[in-house]
Design a protein around this motif. Sequence first.
Motif, short mmCIF file in Angstrom:
data_model
loop_
_atom_site.label_atom_id
_atom_site.label_comp_id
_atom_site.label_asym_id
_atom_site.label_seq_id
_atom_site.Cartn_x
_atom_site.Cartn_y
_atom_site.Cartn_z
N GLY A 86 0.83 -1.20 0.00
CA GLY A 86 0.00 0.00 0.00
C GLY A 86 0.86 1.25 0.00
N ASN A 87 0.60 2.14 1.00
CA ASN A 87 1.37 3.39 1.11
C ASN A 87 1.40 4.12 -0.23
N VAL A 88 0.23 4.22 -0.83
CA VAL A 88 0.12 4.75 -2.19
C VAL A 88 0.62 6.18 -2.30
N LYS A 89 0.27 7.03 -1.33
CA LYS A 89 0.60 8.46 -1.44
C LYS A 89 2.11 8.69 -1.49
N ILE A 90 2.81 8.09 -0.53
CA ILE A 90 4.26 8.34 -0.47
C ILE A 90 4.98 7.67 -1.64
N CYS A 91 4.49 6.52 -2.06
CA CYS A 91 5.14 5.83 -3.18
C CYS A 91 4.90 6.57 -4.50
N GLN A 92 3.69 7.11 -4.66
CA GLN A 92 3.42 7.91 -5.86
C GLN A 92 4.21 9.22 -5.83
N LEU A 93 4.40 9.77 -4.65
CA LEU A 93 5.21 10.99 -4.52
C LEU A 93 6.65 10.71 -4.95
N GLU A 94 7.18 9.60 -4.52
CA GLU A 94 8.56 9.25 -4.89
C GLU A 94 8.69 9.08 -6.40
N ALA A 95 7.71 8.41 -7.03
CA ALA A 95 7.74 8.20 -8.47
C ALA A 95 7.62 9.51 -9.24
N THR A 96 6.74 10.39 -8.74
CA THR A 96 6.56 11.69 -9.40
C THR A 96 7.82 12.54 -9.31
N MET A 97 8.44 12.55 -8.16
CA MET A 97 9.66 13.35 -7.99
C MET A 97 10.79 12.79 -8.84
N LYS A 98 10.83 11.48 -9.00
CA LYS A 98 11.85 10.88 -9.85
C LYS A 98 11.68 11.33 -11.29
N GLU A 99 10.45 11.38 -11.77
CA GLU A 99 10.19 11.85 -13.13
C GLU A 99 10.51 13.34 -13.27
N ALA A 100 10.15 14.13 -12.26
CA ALA A 100 10.44 15.56 -12.30
C ALA A 100 11.93 15.81 -12.33
N LYS A 101 12.68 15.03 -11.55
CA LYS A 101 14.14 15.18 -11.53
C LYS A 101 14.72 14.90 -12.90
N ALA A 102 14.23 13.85 -13.57
CA ALA A 102 14.75 13.48 -14.89
C ALA A 102 14.45 14.56 -15.93
N GLU A 103 13.24 15.10 -15.91
CA GLU A 103 12.87 16.14 -16.87
C GLU A 103 13.63 17.43 -16.61
N PHE A 104 13.75 17.80 -15.34
CA PHE A 104 14.42 19.05 -15.00
C PHE A 104 15.92 18.96 -15.27
N ARG A 105 16.48 17.76 -15.11
CA ARG A 105 17.91 17.58 -15.34
C ARG A 105 18.28 17.89 -16.78
N PHE A 106 17.41 17.52 -17.73
CA PHE A 106 17.68 17.82 -19.13
C PHE A 106 17.72 19.33 -19.37
N LEU A 107 16.77 20.07 -18.78
CA LEU A 107 16.72 21.52 -18.96
C LEU A 107 17.95 22.19 -18.37
N ILE A 108 18.29 21.85 -17.14
CA ILE A 108 19.39 22.52 -16.47
C ILE A 108 20.72 22.18 -17.13
N ALA A 109 20.86 20.94 -17.63
CA ALA A 109 22.11 20.57 -18.30
C ALA A 109 22.31 21.41 -19.56
N PHE A 110 21.23 21.62 -20.30
CA PHE A 110 21.32 22.42 -21.53
C PHE A 110 21.67 23.87 -21.22
N VAL A 111 20.98 24.46 -20.24
CA VAL A 111 21.21 25.87 -19.88
C VAL A 111 22.59 26.06 -19.26
N LEU A 112 22.97 25.15 -18.38
CA LEU A 112 24.25 25.28 -17.67
C LEU A 112 25.44 25.14 -18.61
N ALA A 113 25.30 24.29 -19.63
CA ALA A 113 26.39 24.13 -20.60
C ALA A 113 26.68 25.46 -21.30
#
Length: 379
Positions: A86-113
């Motif tokens: 179970g523990n749906v809320k916290i597990c879904q939060l972890e999955a969502t943050m993992k996706e956000a990290k991956a998407e944001f990493r692409f943006l910041i890598a491009f800008v920072l370069a």
Amino acid sequence: MDVNAGLAIGDARGFYGSKPHLLSHSPRVWTFFGPCLVPDLTVCGSFISVLPHLLALLYALAIMVILCFTAFPDGEMGTRKACAVGNVKICQLEATMKEAKAEFRFLIAFVLAGYVAGTLSSWGARRTSYAALCGGVRNLVVQVATFVPNEKVNAEMTSQRTTLGRWIILAYELAVLKARSSMDSDEGYKFLLQEKLVCEQEWEAMVPGDRHTTVVTWIQQRLVTLHQQGAIPIEYVRKVTEDITSFRGLANDIMGCLNTDRPYAYASLVGLLVNINLLIMSTWKGVEWSTWYNSFGPEVFEQPKWWLDVLVLVVWNMSYRALYDLATILHNPFGPRRLDVPHETVSVGLRKFMEQMMAGANVAPQVEASSAPILESRL
């Protein structure tokens, strides 16, 4: 100059005292262990630069501890099934943050370069301007030493040559003091007095904020006076005037703030994106670690993957922040740090060159034809 393990260090005394500066280095040395062995030459070489990342680690650990005892209503701790039971809320939060990290990493890598590329370009442009200024000093010394007669029996002409040479070095030092925000300071005045490059009357006569331009004007005016006295032809004055114009353009602002600084809005935006990226990464790791702790209990600290993940988090945050901090480290290369321009060492060579040229080294010695070496043909 001291050469040690691929690092060439100059330690000539100057405006900042006896501060060593890096003259050159071999890119094959001091790489992996650089922050430990030569910390003052790196971005992450001080405890202050590492402290924010240690605090980010504590933040992630705090999230882990809080969530593992408050956000898992289903199942029991240590059953290795935090999300399976179970523990749906916290597990879904972890999955969502993992996706956000991956998407944001692409943006910041491009800008920072792009930001890092601009930082290195600005740093290189400022050092190139300084190198061009040094070349302008040598060129101006050669022209003045060649065109102004070297009559040792004429004390007045000898004094004119000496004064013109001193003014060239004075304008050069004032240009560097401007880059160090010390051109009009009492410290700058005392340094020039100590180096016997200026007298009180000259200092008072200079235009504040444009002292180097004032000295360049004096050089040109003195040459015009020598022409009016019949000492040098007008063609010589015109040629030196062209060189003075070029020298003044180089000396005006070797920092190049108007054309090399990045827009503040751009720099602040990149800084905001980097900090958001670090916040998302640290928060996500805290949430993920809480699921691990709920699954394994205290045994999680016996898992090699947890310790490796802690190391990865710190290194990740440090690497992204260090790339952004390059702009701060490399902004002004004319300071007292070892990685800054070795102006003191270069200045010693330029001043020695000026003194010898004005003393008569510009005149080639008379060598008899019988004594002159003959180059052998290599055709």
